[in-house]
Structures are given as C-alpha cells and as structure tokens.
Design an enzyme around this catalytic site. Structure first.
Site, short mmCIF file in Angstrom:
data_model
loop_
_atom_site.label_atom_id
_atom_site.label_comp_id
_atom_site.label_asym_id
_atom_site.label_seq_id
_atom_site.Cartn_x
_atom_site.Cartn_y
_atom_site.Cartn_z
CG PHE A 155 31.93 75.63 69.91
CD1 PHE A 155 30.77 76.35 69.61
CD2 PHE A 155 33.11 76.33 70.07
CE1 PHE A 155 30.81 77.74 69.49
CE2 PHE A 155 33.15 77.71 69.95
CZ PHE A 155 32.00 78.42 69.66
CE LYS A 179 37.85 65.85 71.03
NZ LYS A 179 37.02 66.90 71.70
CD GLU A 182 35.90 69.58 74.88
OE1 GLU A 182 35.84 69.47 73.63
OE2 GLU A 182 36.96 69.82 75.47
CB SER A 232 41.41 78.00 68.52
OG SER A 232 41.95 77.00 69.35
CB CYS A 287 36.09 79.45 60.80
SG CYS A 287 35.44 78.53 59.40
CD GLU A 387 38.90 82.82 65.59
OE1 GLU A 387 39.67 82.10 66.23
OE2 GLU A 387 38.21 82.40 64.64
P1 NAD Z 1 39.12 74.64 70.05
O1 NAD Z 1 40.46 74.80 69.41
O2 NAD Z 1 38.96 75.07 71.47
O3 NAD Z 1 38.66 73.10 70.02
C1 NAD Z 1 38.71 72.35 68.83
C2 NAD Z 1 38.93 70.88 69.19
O4 NAD Z 1 40.18 70.75 69.87
C3 NAD Z 1 37.86 70.33 70.13
O5 NAD Z 1 37.51 69.04 69.72
C4 NAD Z 1 38.55 70.32 71.49
O6 NAD Z 1 38.11 69.29 72.32
C5 NAD Z 1 40.00 70.14 71.13
N1 NAD Z 1 40.91 70.79 72.08
C6 NAD Z 1 40.67 71.91 72.81
N2 NAD Z 1 41.73 72.23 73.56
C7 NAD Z 1 42.69 71.28 73.29
C8 NAD Z 1 44.02 71.08 73.75
N3 NAD Z 1 44.59 71.88 74.64
N4 NAD Z 1 44.70 70.03 73.25
C9 NAD Z 1 44.15 69.19 72.35
N5 NAD Z 1 42.88 69.36 71.88
C10 NAD Z 1 42.16 70.39 72.34
O7 NAD Z 1 38.08 75.37 69.10
P2 NAD Z 1 36.54 75.67 69.38
O8 NAD Z 1 36.43 76.73 70.40
O9 NAD Z 1 35.80 74.40 69.58
O10 NAD Z 1 36.09 76.22 67.95
C11 NAD Z 1 36.26 77.55 67.55
C12 NAD Z 1 37.54 77.74 66.78
O11 NAD Z 1 37.56 76.89 65.63
C13 NAD Z 1 37.68 79.15 66.24
O12 NAD Z 1 39.03 79.55 66.40
C14 NAD Z 1 37.32 79.01 64.78
O13 NAD Z 1 37.87 79.98 63.91
C15 NAD Z 1 37.88 77.66 64.47
N6 NAD Z 1 37.25 77.10 63.29
C16 NAD Z 1 37.98 77.08 62.15
C17 NAD Z 1 37.42 76.59 61.00
C18 NAD Z 1 38.20 76.57 59.72
O14 NAD Z 1 37.73 76.00 58.77
N7 NAD Z 1 39.37 77.18 59.63
C19 NAD Z 1 36.10 76.11 61.00
C20 NAD Z 1 35.40 76.12 62.20
C21 NAD Z 1 35.98 76.63 63.35
#
Ligand code: NAD
Length: 502
Positions: A155, A179, A182, A232, A287, A387
């Site tokens: 997000f 994708k 959401e 994450s 991140c 985090e």
């Molecule tokens: P998230 O892991 O909750 O979601 C990321 C994606 O995974 C979304 O599209 C979501 O729909 C999907 N998702 C969520 N739960 C899932 C599941 N159980 N099974 C399959 N898919 C699932 O992350 P977020 O809250 O949207 O974003 C924040 C996180 O992203 C933080 O941990 C941040 O550090 C990380 N991030 C990392 C980088 C990087 O370059 N390393 C960059 C941006 C964000």
C-alpha cells in the site's frame, strides 16, 4: 456520508478496459485524512484471475514479437503522458494513502525514473557476439521476454513500487499483471488508462484487484512465468516459497528496520534534518524510513534536542492542505503503531514526544498519529526488534562505532542504513563493514537511482535479483546463447564426441 451500497467499486483492468467484478467480494477503500470509506475495491475470484492471465498471455505473444523500435515508441509516449499528468495521479494517491501531495509527486517522479530507464531498453537488451570461437563458428547471446509476469505491490507506494517493475518488464516484451494493494487500488487503474492512451496493445498491462485469493492464484498459475513482490517480510517469504515451488522466477522484497548511525563528529543540523525527514516523511510508512537512530556517545543529548526542536514545527494534517505529514493508512494500522508507545513505556524507554497528543489540521475522524520520539529503547524491546511502519523514531545510545555496527549487523532486516559523520575513513569503513543492501553516507534514504538496482539483504529480500537497473533487465528476460556455423564444405563428417573447439 455515502452509504456503502452507493459507493463505486474499483474494477479490474483486463483486455485494455475496465472489467467489472462478478466475484461478489469487495473491500473498503478509505480516505485516511477523512476517516471514511470512499470506495470499494473488487476482490478477484478464480474466474477473474484466469481471465486476467489469459488476456495477458494472448497479448504477450504479439507484444514480444514487436520490434524494439515500436515498443520503445510506446514507452516514450507513456513517459510524456506521465510527466504531463502526474498531478492527477498524486491526488489519487493522497486521497487513498494519505501521504501529502508533494510526497505523492515525489514517489511518481522516482517511478518515472524507471520509465526513463526502460526507454533505453534497446541498449539494455544488447547481447554479446564472439566471432570465430571455433573454426567457422560464431556465438551470440540474446535476452528474450518471459511471457506473463505478475507484480504484487504494497500500500505504501501505489505508483512507485509497481513502477520499479512494469516499465522494464513491458519494454523487454512481457505482459504484466499487476495486483495492487487493496488499500489504495485506484492509482493502478489510472496507470492502466495512461498505457492505453500511450498506445500499448490491450492485455499487455492488466490490473487484477484482490486479496490473498488473487495473490495465490497468480503464484500458482501455470501461465505466470515470474513474480515481483513487495510487502511485509512474512508475506514476502510466503510468496517466495510458494511461487518458486511452482517453478517461477521470484524476487520478493520484504520489510525493514533501518538504522542511522550518528558519530560524534557529525554535522548536527544536517543529521537532525535527515532524522526528521527519513523518520516522519510519509508518516514513517516507507520501507526505507529511518526507524532507529544509533547515537554514538556523547552525541545523543545534543542530537535529541536538535530533533525535538524540529518536531515542534511539523504540521500534521490533511495531505491536500500543504501539511508536512499526513495520517496513517487505516485506523487499524494507526492503532497498531500507537500501541508500540505503550510497549516502550512498559519496557522502560523514555517517550520524549508522544504522537498520540497530536492536534491535526484535518478532520477529527482521520487516522492521526503524530511524530513520536523514544529515547533509551532497550534492544530487547519489540519497539526495537519489530518493524513498526509508522512515525515512531527510536534512539539507541552506544559507546562506539564498533558497537553501533555490531548492533546493526545483528538485526534481522538488511534493507537500508546510513552513517552520519565528517570522517571519510569511518564512512568508507562503514560502507564495507555493514551487512545491509543499501547504504547512505550522510544520505538518510539511500534509494538508488533507476540505473542502479534496489533491494535489501537478509529478511528484507528473498530471491537473488533486485529491482530495476541491470538486475531488473536480467529478471524480466531469459538469456539465450546461439552458436552458429554457416556451412563450409571443408567442415563436415560424423563425430559422436562432445563438441570441442578447434
Ligand atoms: P503486505 O505484506 O500486507 O501486503 C503486500 C501485498 O501482499 C498486497 O498486495 C496484499 O494484498 C498482499 N497480501 C497481504 N496479505 C497476504 C497474504 N496473507 N497472502 C498473500 N498475499 C497477501 O504489506 P503492506 O502492508 O501493503 O505494505 C507494507 C510492507 O511492505 C512493510 O513491511 C514494508 O516494509 C514493505 N515494503 C517493502 C519494500 C521494499 O522495497 N523492501 C518497499 C515497500 C514496502
């Protein structure tokens, strides 16, 4: 307030146009500064996943065959449109993510950098050629597209993170199924419309909205060749393990806990500005945010004073009102981040500024949490080990450079880090010693430019190919070596031995 029933539903984008969902499943999309649901988003089911991938598969065959010159023309057109209209995209991002408008524009500009990099794909795809490697034999290499690739994004950067991948994947001749998160899905649909305007053939860029069901469908789909994931750490690990088990090429970027090591000789003004910008920009939902300042004594007290005096001047509020920092993305996330302040107190840390006392320039129902500064955080505390992903900056005091480096290297994550010092030798040593993927020297958010590659180490990344730059080109193409001989009458005859060069 609009009732849920009358809200618009953000659709998918399949075959070059909006594709209303029939799954019957949707999720709420909030305006975080207003604290209300403003839209709903479609959550794909199996039939929609299959429709998205089938359309992409069909489109990838023709697109991959098109000349580089014709593909490049579409990329250039997309770049011009994005540059001219990025203000519209920034407004969409602010309305669903909450980050302030200038920050939203900043993320688009960083994404645009990757589009510009991809505009040079004719150069990046050049292969190698060796003449006469054996008598009458030449060898050349070529990079070819993979077919359908999936991009699954978080997000916090609804434009920039997808743009780390899709311009390169598309320019290299693949079709992309994105994708998006959401929580803020509309940016992806806007981008899809822009691609159509730029002349991209239908199906080459698809948006599949959804949750775990859509992600799982892509990770296991036989027609998806590669997956680029950002999110994450637990989900990144899951995505990596699931998609590789299904034979896919995977790069899965995970979470972070970034440290900033401050040596006693650092320029205090520069360092305090950097800590504020990197700790509280985008409400800490980056991140590459700095979440821990590791202060090498005796610098801590003076640095904390410089940071707190700057915090007092920050304007927190609605991102459309020229504020410095906006709300968090959802109420649930805001509450989770705020709960770490209680953990800090329980663990014996000193809460110097408590963001729960914020007085925002915005609607009272917004998801507000002000910048928070916590000193003397024990490294055993969850405030240090986990985090938080919010505007919470922890201070850890250490006695020496060595102790600071050891602490950072012991962490589970390895995304970004920075050193602040005027000692060139110490900075050089840090660059060499530190076990983190992206390092800043007097630069707090060392996100590499698009010509280099982005990605962390340890639990911050799974897979061995990073995002954009040369690694991005490598990820979205497969290398082929062609050994050729144009028959010379002097070469012939039967020889069942393994080919040797002569
Ligand atoms: P998230 O892991 O909750 O979601 C990321 C994606 O995974 C979304 O599209 C979501 O729909 C999907 N998702 C969520 N739960 C899932 C599941 N159980 N099974 C399959 N898919 C699932 O992350 P977020 O809250 O949207 O974003 C924040 C996180 O992203 C933080 O941990 C941040 O550090 C990380 N991030 C990392 C980088 C990087 O370059 N390393 C960059 C941006 C964000």
């Amino acid at each position: 307030m609009t009732t849920t029933e009358t809200l618009t539903v953000v659709p998918h984008w399949i075959d070059g146009s909006e594709y209303p969902s029939t799954s019957g499943r949707t999720a709420d999309v909030y305006d975080p500064a207003l604290g209300v649901v403003t839209k709903r988003v479609a959550l794909a089911d199996r039939a929609e996943i299959d429709a998205a991938v089938a359309s992409a598969k069909k489109a990838s065959a023709n697109w991959g065959e098109l000349s580089l010159a014709k593909r490049q023309a579409v990329l250039f057109s997309f770049r011009e449109l994005l540059n001219a209209r990025k203000g519209e995209l920034a407004e969409i991002i602010t309305s669903e993510h909450g980050k302030v408008l200038s920050d939203a524009l900043g993320e688009i500009s960083r994404g645009q950098e990757v589009v510009e990099f991809a505009c040079g794909m004719a150069d990046h795809l050049k292969g190698e050629y060796s003449e006469q490697v054996s008598t009458g034999i030449d060898v050349y290499s070529t990079r070819q597209p993979l077919g359908v690739v999936a991009v699954i994004s978080p997000f916090n950067f609804p434009a920039m993170v997808p743009a780390w991948f899709f311009p390169i994947a598309i320019a290299a001749g693949n079709a992309v199924v994105l994708k998006p998160s959401e929580k803020d899905p509309s940016a992806a649909i806007w981008i899809a419309e822009l691609w159509r305007e730029a002349g991209l053939p239908d199906g080459v860029f698809t948006v599949l909205n959804g949750d775990k069901e859509a992600v799982d469908g892509l990770l296991t789909h036989p027609d998806v060749a590669a997956v680029s994931f950002v999110g994450s750490t637990p989900i990144a690990r899951y995505v990596y393990e699931t998609a590789t088990a299904h034979g896919k090429r995977v790069q899965a970027l995970g979470g972070a806990k970034n440290h900033m090591l401050v040596l006693p000789d650092a320029d205090l003004d520069l360092t305090a500005d950097a800590a504020i910008n990197a700790g509280f920009g985008s409400a800490g939902e980056r991140c590459m945010a700095i979440s821990v300042v590791v202060a090498v004594e005796p610098v801590a007290d003076a640095l904390i004073e410089a940071i707190t005096s700057r915090m007092a001047g920050l304007r927190i509020g609605d991102g459309r009102r020229g504020c410095d920092m906006g709300p968090l993305v959802t109420q649930a996330h805001r509450d989770k981040v705020a709960s770490y302040i209680d953990v800090a107190v329980e663990d014996g840390a000193d809460v110097i500024v408590d963001g729960r006392d914020v007085n925002p320039d915005g609607d009272a129902a917004g998801f507000w949490l002000g910048p928070t500064l916590i000193d003397r955080v024990p490294t055993s505390s969850r405030v240090y080990t986990e985090e938080i992903f919010g505007p919470v900056l922890a201070i850890v005091r250490v006695a020496s450079y060595e102790e600071g480096v050891e602490l950072i290297n012991a962490g589970a994550f390895g995304n970004g880090t920075a050193i602040f010092t005027n000692d060139g030798g110490a900075a050089r040593r840090f660059g060499k010693d530190i076990r983190v993927g992206m390092v800043g020297i007097n630069v707090p958010i060392p996100v590499p430019v698009a010509t280099f590659s982005f990605g962390g180490w340890k639990d911050s990344m799974f897979g061995d190919t990073k995002a954009h730059g040369a690694e991005g080109v490598k990820f979205f193409t497969q290398l082929k070596a062609i050994t050729s001989r144009w028959l010379d009458p002097s070469h012939g005859g039967i020889n069942l031995g393994f080919p040797q060069n002569d």
